[in-house]
Motif scaffolding. Sequence first.
Motif, short mmCIF file in Angstrom:
data_model
loop_
_atom_site.label_atom_id
_atom_site.label_comp_id
_atom_site.label_asym_id
_atom_site.label_seq_id
_atom_site.Cartn_x
_atom_site.Cartn_y
_atom_site.Cartn_z
N ASN A 37 0.80 -1.23 0.00
CA ASN A 37 0.00 0.00 0.00
C ASN A 37 0.83 1.27 0.00
OD1 ASN A 37 -2.53 -1.35 0.08
ND2 ASN A 37 -2.17 -1.80 2.24
N GLY A 38 2.14 1.14 0.16
CA GLY A 38 2.98 2.34 0.19
C GLY A 38 4.44 1.95 0.12
N LEU A 39 5.30 2.95 0.11
CA LEU A 39 6.73 2.71 -0.04
C LEU A 39 7.30 1.92 1.13
CD1 LEU A 39 9.26 3.17 -1.72
CD2 LEU A 39 9.57 5.35 -0.54
N ARG A 99 5.62 -2.44 -8.70
CA ARG A 99 4.76 -1.76 -7.72
C ARG A 99 5.40 -0.46 -7.25
NH1 ARG A 99 0.83 0.36 -6.47
NH2 ARG A 99 -0.15 0.29 -4.42
N ASN A 133 4.86 2.04 -9.90
CA ASN A 133 3.46 2.50 -9.86
C ASN A 133 3.21 3.50 -8.74
OD1 ASN A 133 2.77 0.92 -12.04
ND2 ASN A 133 2.06 -0.80 -10.81
N LEU A 134 4.03 3.41 -7.68
CA LEU A 134 3.94 4.38 -6.58
C LEU A 134 4.66 5.69 -6.92
CD1 LEU A 134 4.65 1.99 -3.57
CD2 LEU A 134 2.47 3.13 -4.05
N GLN A 166 7.78 6.15 -7.28
CA GLN A 166 9.03 6.27 -6.52
C GLN A 166 10.17 5.79 -7.42
OE1 GLN A 166 9.33 7.63 -3.55
NE2 GLN A 166 7.15 7.90 -3.16
#
Length: 633
Positions: free
Chosen positions: A88-90, A118, A121-122, A124
């Motif tokens: 759900n996040g880094l 992923r 996609n964030l 980052q």
Amino acid sequence: MILPKLILTVLLSLLLSMVYSLCKMSQKGFNLAANFLISSPNIYGSGNFIINCRSPLHFLSVFRYLGTKSVANCNSREKLKLELGNINGLDDALSLYETMAETRPLPSVNQFNQLLSRVVNLKQYPVAIRLFKDVCRIGVSVDEYTMTIAINSYCLSRRVDYGFSVLAFFFKRCFVPDSVTFSTLLKGLFREDRITEAQELFRKIVREGLCDLDVVTYGTVIDGLCKSGNTTVAIEMFGVMEKGKCKPNIHIYTMVIDCLCKNRMIDSALKLFDEMSKKSITPNVFTYSALIHGFCDLSRWKEVKMLLKEMMDCKRYPNVVTYNTIVDALCKEGLVDEAEDVLQIMMLKNVIPDEFSYNSLMDGYCLQGRMDEARNIFDSMFSKNIAPIVQSYYILINGYCKKTMTDDAVHLFREMPNRGLKPNLVTYNSLLHGLFRGGSCSSALKLFDELQAAGLKPDFYTYCNLLDGLCSNERVEEALSLLNALENKGERLHIGYYGIIIDGLCKAKKLDAARAIFNDLPCKGLERNVVTYSIMINGCCQKGLLEEAKDILLKMERDKVLPDGVTYNCIVQGNLKSGKYDDAGKFLEEMVSKGFSPDSVTFSLLLDLLEKTEHKPTILKMIQMFAPTTLKL
């Protein structure tokens, strides 16, 4: 000594493995790598960047061969698969990567690829790049997909040059890049406005058969050409596709139609739209939306209605983008009430308006100076669970500034950080202009300091607002000091800055200083344009120096700078105010013959003189030069 020897043994093992892989390299892969890299060393690099770069994550790999977790059972593998789907996040991604990197045997390359994807996609991208380097170091046998992810991360970071370095590493790993890899690099070049290099790479791919061209590759090139304003080349590329084996699909047709519409080539877009049906290619909602956008830009509302009806008949129902296009166009035409009606129709059709829908409505009301209604729209977004974006705040702040409601503008500006939003440079520029316009020089200068403290770099419009704001508030000397400071800093100076200063000095009745700057412009490597010349002519006219104004006009024409309507209005007004009615008549006649019209100030002067002066026939003759036929009779 045991520990260093163990590390050395592991490193030697990895080196031998790499040498063995290189020995197994296929002849096709070797030839392709050598040909591609040797023939283009300047553009594509050598690949050393990837091998030599040290990563902030380097510490992760140092002890992994000494202390690792053995997780070979099926349940743990299933757990890893589940965790990959729940990032759900880094922080989740980095935690999972640490676990994967310490696991023995190492998870499959596909699972590392999922994790890297992923992270991309964030958005980052730098983290994805660092993880890719670490994946290589810990001994994962990366594949084409892994390296394409790395190339994409570099391209999205606007470092396509490093992307080509990964391509070199690609060849060293005995892989042959495919159309996806090259499409990613092409997109990276277009993103950095390196249009010529993108075209060169595409020609190289075609000429040397570096990969099989597919619709994605063609689409990337056509899209890049369209967005960079190379419409003609994009259409030529589309023609090449039509004649070749890889035919355009609906997405390519839509790209080209959208490009033609944005360039107001609506007839060509319609022709292409008609060709689609002949080739059994069914238009989708995006194709219709592109055409509707084109007709909206030309205010051809009848065709917009026809297309909407056709969409409904074909069961291609308008989406939020389609409706937003219509709402925005209506608001720009001043038809805000009609735009409100469209918004109601949207909701009846179960299409939920988004922040862009409300932004267009707010902008429409602001353009008409209806600030209370614009504010109501802004406030209603919260009740509809639509969070205003930076653009929403900018629209309202800009509207307040234009109405000199600077207190409201400042209050809204200060609210942005509380909503988790950072004002962008455009918002700062708008508020700067508003504060200067309202006479709040001190507040404006403090805002300029704040802008720089926030890490934003002032642009052309920022400096124009500062220079013009200071001049407009009778602080010309400060404006001149600012310009001198910019010169000393080696900033790229624009002729517009000098135009503002010359105009400020003229209005401050410092014509000698204005003249000195005007005459010195060529020495600074700046070409005087029609605006600069017009300002100087107006300054001379205001001081009654009509002969000097005429000399500047002649010099202007010698320098091949054509006078415009502003230039002629300045010199006509100067002659009228000085009672030089015959000269005014000559310039007015010349102005009308070149397709320019008197502005409201010139017209008012003529009407006033018609009542007050004994030269009534001369003034009447001047009015008749541009008056309607009925008035002449």
